[in-house]
Design a protein around this motif. Sequence first.
Motif, mmCIF file in Angstrom:
data_model
loop_
_atom_site.group_PDB
_atom_site.id
_atom_site.type_symbol
_atom_site.label_atom_id
_atom_site.label_comp_id
_atom_site.label_asym_id
_atom_site.label_seq_id
_atom_site.Cartn_x
_atom_site.Cartn_y
_atom_site.Cartn_z
ATOM 1 N N ASP A 157 0.833 -1.196 0.000
ATOM 2 C CA ASP A 157 0.000 0.000 0.000
ATOM 3 C C ASP A 157 0.870 1.250 0.000
ATOM 4 O OD1 ASP A 157 1.025 -0.239 2.520
ATOM 5 O OD2 ASP A 157 -0.853 0.120 3.564
ATOM 6 N N ASP A 195 -9.659 -1.773 -7.476
ATOM 7 C CA ASP A 195 -10.761 -1.517 -6.549
ATOM 8 C C ASP A 195 -11.780 -0.577 -7.153
ATOM 9 O OD1 ASP A 195 -9.616 -3.180 -4.697
ATOM 10 O OD2 ASP A 195 -8.762 -1.558 -3.478
ATOM 11 N N ALA A 238 -3.624 -1.747 -7.454
ATOM 12 C CA ALA A 238 -4.662 -2.220 -6.543
ATOM 13 C C ALA A 238 -5.782 -1.195 -6.421
ATOM 14 C CB ALA A 238 -4.063 -2.504 -5.168
#
Length: 117
Positions: free
Chosen positions: A2, A111, A107
């Motif tokens: 992240d 999403d 990511a």
Amino acid sequence: MDLKTAAALRRLRLVSVPEAASWLALIVCTVLKYTTDFNAVPVLGMVHGVLFIIYVLFWADAWNRARWPLGRSALYLVLSVVPTGGFWAERMLSRESVAAVEAARAAASADAEAVSA
């Protein structure tokens, strides 16, 4: 990974070069202390000590967030002790942080696509 992991890697990367440079400057000042009347070791020693402590704190944060294997985490810690190791650590961390940012962006876009579908 992240964005917080990428930020932790970036912080470690940014402190590795000044830490390595201060290490080299401290070695030069130590030689000058014993060969001339110039003595900057007390000042540079403190600067290097503070940078080393910051490096170790950022290393611990990056290790915690990136979940490095023991070998890689030990390598980054050992590189902080080797006089030119911080320069090598910066190059390795640069590649790793770019990969972390790209993974976080991928990511996030996945999403966003899942939410819009």
